[in-house]
Design a protein around this motif. Structure first.
Motif, short mmCIF file in Angstrom:
data_model
loop_
_atom_site.label_atom_id
_atom_site.label_comp_id
_atom_site.label_asym_id
_atom_site.label_seq_id
_atom_site.Cartn_x
_atom_site.Cartn_y
_atom_site.Cartn_z
N SER B 184 -11.75 3.73 -14.91
CA SER B 184 -10.52 3.54 -14.53
C SER B 184 -9.70 4.95 -14.40
N GLN B 185 -10.41 6.09 -14.67
CA GLN B 185 -9.77 7.20 -14.50
C GLN B 185 -8.51 7.56 -15.07
N ILE B 186 -8.38 7.22 -16.25
CA ILE B 186 -6.87 7.12 -16.83
C ILE B 186 -6.47 8.32 -17.60
N GLU B 187 -7.18 9.07 -17.22
CA GLU B 187 -7.05 10.39 -18.23
C GLU B 187 -5.57 10.89 -17.64
N LEU B 188 -5.24 10.79 -16.43
CA LEU B 188 -4.10 11.39 -15.76
C LEU B 188 -2.71 10.61 -16.85
N ILE B 189 -2.83 9.30 -17.00
CA ILE B 189 -1.93 8.81 -17.64
C ILE B 189 -1.97 9.06 -19.27
N ASN B 191 -3.21 12.07 -20.51
CA ASN B 191 -2.72 13.43 -20.68
C ASN B 191 -1.15 13.44 -20.67
N THR B 192 -0.51 12.63 -19.79
CA THR B 192 0.89 12.78 -19.71
C THR B 192 1.48 12.20 -20.93
N LEU B 501 4.85 4.63 -19.86
CA LEU B 501 3.41 4.80 -19.52
C LEU B 501 2.36 4.18 -20.23
#
Lengths: 63, 658
Positions: B184-189, B191-192, B501
């Motif tokens: 899912s590559q949800i590291e962005l969310i 981290n945010t 988020l």
């Protein structure tokens, strides 16, 4: 998932989310900010982040 | 993106330069590379990983012994003179279509030092990108690699078929959850979210002269959040430890399975038990034997004289009937009764009474003389003996039966023991028992870690509730406070953002889970041979994968190894597809340990697998049977064989012409 798709998906969900517009705007900016920091592997630190958010929140508040 | 070709030099057992061109035709996009066990198939998978990510990506021990060694070919190392330098390099040519768009090259230069050891003197990693003016070196290499295939999801593209099974065996929920999160590559969310929370805390902390109530609640919340972060860390550690322990256990199980038996320890235990049982059987048999001897000896004289005794008893009975036997009473007592005219019971025994006459006649019978008392005594003895003889016969009978039972059991124990010995023959029992001890220890550790993890999760859940309550309280307090609007607005904005988020994150993960479930099911049904036996594939809320059979029951654990391999391949294909990355797939030993009919069944349906994706299969000789070849032919353009030179221990890759 590929980053672009994920971003699209997040924004799609964000638009549907029931929240104030300024929250949406902040999240959009945060994600953008976060993505830059991810890409360049810098600016990950709280101080810069904090400055950004404080600045942003101040701006939003003035609106 | 496709692999156009691969060039390698001196990598592991590949001596000097080797080249592979990959099948790139849309409908013939399978490349087959076959070779015997140990000839270097896994090293080829390692080479691709090494070129992309600077590690060979091989988990779980295939390189356990060699991992520390450098990647330089050993023969090259042996041939090197002191001070001489040699390169190890892998070049991968990739393209969207049928020509090269990118070249990824990793090179390391080694030097043989004065002491004969190997020293890394130079390393280089570059990516060349095709532009209108030819190939230019790309500056942002890591970003480009992330665009082609991020490291965290490479294992859904480059994987070992033999190990797929373990995906579902060990803590499958955790593995599948991790895979789904990775894809899912949800590291962005993530981290945010964590940053928003941290900043919000910082702002709260930074406010001076705040309402003491707010200060108190805010500090409380802060400390809870710190605690939570701490717990999250611990949770990650426990999860990692569980994963490692499970891998170690699996490795031991694989080791034991190598001997064809995973139950070596239980066999050894059984054999020990049998040994004890055999001993106790022997002890009991000894006891029985001596008891039998005792009874036989006791009965020996009476048995020998049985005829005589019988006759005597009969004679005595006859005399008794004729009332010719003396009474079994001492005449002295009889005489006394007659003298006193009174019985011992107190009755009067008159001279004229019947009783008097009877007693008198008894005294008369006593006149049988000396023989009388002997006769009386003997009669008793003989009768007792005869009764005892019957009892003893019964006893002997029982003892004999028990003895026979024990003999039978002893035979069984002996046979089972022989079987076990045969099964364990040739095994290094000491090593196996050491492994078993280690396995038991690991198992105990695993249970412990799992319980810690459960406690951790529970604590986090409770803290989340507390933090949520505190946040609400704080929100109210801020609203009522006289604090500057700015601070209140900042904090509320950040808190609300992190809530939104979080919601988005959960929705995305849920969507991905759902899509993977649907795709896994699609692939499973396109490849499985007995489609009618199954109804659906499910990934539940706890990320446990299950297969529902046509009766509506969960049947993951009763799937055959072939069916499980199909499920695993389907799951990998689903992950690959959902990931959205169009990278090639490389599978080492795609059929795993499956043989016979199930292998043919998978081979038959493999061409259906990942249509439109370039697939490279690294197959063993035994795996690549004629029927497999036949079935995969329509999708295969190029084939290679890895040849191992046993003398030098080096391998080379040769194109195989059909």
């Amino acid at each position: 998932m590929v980053k672009n798709e994920i971003n699209k998906l997040i924004l799609e969900k964000l638009n549907k989310a029931k929240c104030e517009n300024k929250v949406k705007e902040l999240i959009k900016n945060l994600l953008e900010f976060e993505r830059d920091s991810l890409n360049e592997d810098v600016m990950r630190y709280t101080d810069q982040y904090k400055n950004f958010v404080e600045h942003y929140a101040r701006r939003v508040d003035k609106k | 993106m496709k692999f156009i070709s691969l060039e390698m030099e001196n990598f592991r057992q590949y001596y000097s330069k080797q080249k592979i061109d990959f099948s790139i035709k849309p409908k013939k996009n399978f490349t087959i590379i076959s070779g015997a066990n140990g000839c270097g198939k896994t090293n080829l998978l390692g080479a691709i990983n090494w070129c992309f990510y600077n590690d060979e990506g091989v988990e779980n021990g295939k390189y356990k012994e060699t991992k520390k060694l450098e990647v330089l070919n050993e023969k090259v190392l042996d041939d090197m003179k002191i001070g001489e330098k040699k390169n190890v390099s892998i070049k991968i040519f990739l393209g969207e279509g049928q020509t090269t768009d990118f070249v990824i090259e990793r090179k390391k230069t080694f030097k043989k030092t004065d002491t004969g050891r190997l020293a890394l003197v130079d390393e280089d990693f570059k990516i060349l990108k095709k532009t209108s003016g030819g190939f230019e070196e790309e500056d942002n290499k890591q970003i480009l690699i992330k665009q082609i295939l991020p490291k965290e999801i490479r294992s859904f593209f480059f994987f070992d078929g033999e190990k797929l099974d373990s995906f579902f065996k060990i803590g499958s929920g955790t593995n599948i959850k991790k895979a789904i999160f990775d894809v899912s590559q949800i590291e962005l969310i993530n981290n945010t979210i964590s940053h928003t929370q941290r900043v919000s805390r910082e702002i709260e902390k930074g406010v001076d002269d705040v309402n003491p109530k707010i200060k108190e609640k805010s500090e409380e919340k802060s400390s809870f959040m710190e605690k939570k972060e701490d717990l999250e860390k611990q949770k990650k550690e426990h999860e990692a430890s569980i994963e490692n322990t499970e891998k170690d256990i699996l490795q031991i199980d694989n080791f034991l399975r190598k001997f064809g038996r995973s139950d070596v320890s239980s066999l050894q235990k059984e054999r020990d038990r049998l040994k004890e049982e055999a001993k106790s059987i022997q002890d009991r048999e000894g006891e029985i034997k001596s008891k039998i001897t005792e009874v036989v000896i006791d009965n020996y004289p009476s048995s020998i004289l049985s005829g005589v005794i019988e006759n005597t008893i009969n004679e005595v009975e006859k005399l008794d009937k004729q009332k010719k036997l003396p009474p079994e009473i001492d005449p002295k007592y009889l005489e006394k009764i007659l003298k006193l005219n009174k019985c011992i019971c107190g009755r009067c025994v008159d001279k004229k009474s019947k009783e008097f006459k009877l007693i008198d006649s008894l005294i008369d019978r006593n006149s049988f003389g000396e023989n009388a008392s002997l006769l009386i005594e003997g009669r008793g003895i003989l009768n007792r003996d005869s009764e005892r003889k019957e009892d003893d016969i019964k006893k002997l009978d029982e003892l004999n039966k028990e003895f026979l039972r024990l003999e039978e059991r002893y035979k069984q124990v002996g046979n089972r023991n022989k079987e076990i010995n045969l099964a364990l023959e040739g095994l290094d029992e000491e090593e196996i028992s050491q492994k078993e001890t280690k396995r038991n220890m690991l198992h105990m550790a695993l249970i412990k870690e799992e319980s810690y993890l459960a406690v951790c999760k529970n604590d986090i859940k409770n803290l989340d509730e507390e933090i949520g309550d505190l946040a609400k309280e704080l929100d109210d307090l801020w609203k009522k406070s006289n604090e500057s609007n700015e601070v209140v607005s900042q904090i509320r904005l950040l808190n609300e953002s992190s809530d939104v988020l979080n919601k988005i994150l959960n929705e995305i993960v849920e969507e991905v889970r759902n899509t993977i479930q649907i795709k896994t099911e699609e692939y499973f049904f396109s490849m499985i041979w007995n489609k009618e036996s199954f109804e659906k594939v499910r990934i539940d809320d706890n990320y446990n994968l299950s297969v529902i059979n046509s009766y509506g029951n969960e049947c993951l654990h009763s799937l055959s190894s072939g069916q499980r391999q199909v499920l695993a391949l389907s799951f990998m294909a689903a992950l690959k597809e959902v990931s959205g990355f169009d990278a090639p797939v490389v599978i080492d030993t795609p059929l795993g340990r499956i043989s016979g009919e199930p292998r043919d069944n998978i081979a038959k349906n493999l061409p259906e697998y990942l249509k439109g994706t370039q697939v490279t299969l690294l197959v063993t000789d035994t795996e690549y049977t004629t029927s497999f070849k036949e079935k995969i032919k329509e999708r295969t353009e190029l084939e290679y064989q890895i040849k191992l030179n046993k003398k030098t221990g080096t391998s080379s890759i040769e194109k195989y012409e059909r």
